[in-house]
Design a protein around this motif. Structure first.
Motif, PDB file in Angstrom:
ATOM      1  N   TRP A 187       0.673  -1.286   0.101  1.00  0.00           N
ATOM      2  CA  TRP A 187      -0.176  -0.167  -0.023  1.00  0.00           C
ATOM      3  C   TRP A 187       0.964   1.214   0.014  1.00  0.00           C
ATOM      4  N   ALA A 188       0.499   2.240  -0.767  1.00  0.00           N
ATOM      5  CA  ALA A 188       0.936   3.534  -0.858  1.00  0.00           C
ATOM      6  C   ALA A 188      -0.019   4.588  -0.584  1.00  0.00           C
ATOM      7  N   PRO A 189       0.264   5.676  -0.206  1.00  0.00           N
ATOM      8  CA  PRO A 189      -0.667   6.942  -0.182  1.00  0.00           C
ATOM      9  C   PRO A 189      -1.067   7.400  -1.606  1.00  0.00           C
ATOM     10  N   ALA A 190      -2.182   8.005  -1.659  1.00  0.00           N
ATOM     11  CA  ALA A 190      -2.421   8.465  -3.131  1.00  0.00           C
ATOM     12  C   ALA A 190      -1.649   8.960  -3.928  1.00  0.00           C
ATOM     13  N   PHE A 191      -1.006   9.855  -3.385  1.00  0.00           N
ATOM     14  CA  PHE A 191       0.052  10.741  -4.106  1.00  0.00           C
ATOM     15  C   PHE A 191       1.227   9.851  -4.181  1.00  0.00           C
ATOM     16  N   MET A 192       1.555   8.903  -3.710  1.00  0.00           N
ATOM     17  CA  MET A 192       2.804   8.383  -3.946  1.00  0.00           C
ATOM     18  C   MET A 192       2.311   7.123  -4.991  1.00  0.00           C
ATOM     19  N   SER A 193       1.150   6.579  -4.783  1.00  0.00           N
ATOM     20  CA  SER A 193       0.928   5.531  -5.635  1.00  0.00           C
ATOM     21  C   SER A 193       0.759   5.975  -7.226  1.00  0.00           C
TER      22      SER A 193
END
Length: 139
Positions: free
Chosen positions: A96-102
């Motif tokens: 999982w990654a935060p939206a801005f990093m994904s």
């Protein structure tokens, strides 16, 4: 050494996960591929620190002994036991990654390598070769 080999270990695990999409086999693969390297590096560093521990200077003895033990614990307990166990326990949350990093994808991921148009690559190569053949001081 600790951070470098942790990045190396996790990179192998992530590469395998990207390739297969399976969680547990990716962890096993990453440990299998990096285990000998991390162990050998830890033994080398511990041996060097052991040389400090055999010094006649008390602060060097303390420093050498402490670092040798710390490196061996890091390589065995942390890299060999805790990281794989925690990755297994956390399951798919590892990826999982935060939206801005994904939205960001590293250049080495297979999905981005094929999205670059061949004409863009050849234009970039031509531009790079033009700059490399220019005389010094001219651009």
């Amino acid at each position: 050494m600790s951070v470098d080999y942790e990045v190396f270990l996790l990179s192998r695990i992530k590469e395998e996960h990207l390739r297969t999409g399976e969680h547990t086999p990716s962890i096993v693969f990453g440990i299998a591929r990096t285990g000998r390297l991390v162990t050998a590096a830890a033994l080398i560093v511990a041996t060097m620190m052991g040389a400090l521990a055999s010094s006649g200077v008390t602060p060097l003895k303390i420093f050498g002994t402490g670092l040798a033990v710390a490196v061996l614990i890091d390589a065995t307990v942390i890299r060999g036991i805790l990281v794989p166990c925690l990755m297994q326990l956390t399951g798919q949350a590892n990826w999982w990654a935060p939206a801005f990093m994904s939205r960001r994808k590293p250049a080495d991921e297979p999905s981005t390598a094929s999205s670059i148009a061949p004409s863009t690559l050849s234009a970039a190569a031509t531009a790079a070769s033009d700059h490399s053949t220019a005389a010094p001081g001219t651009t």
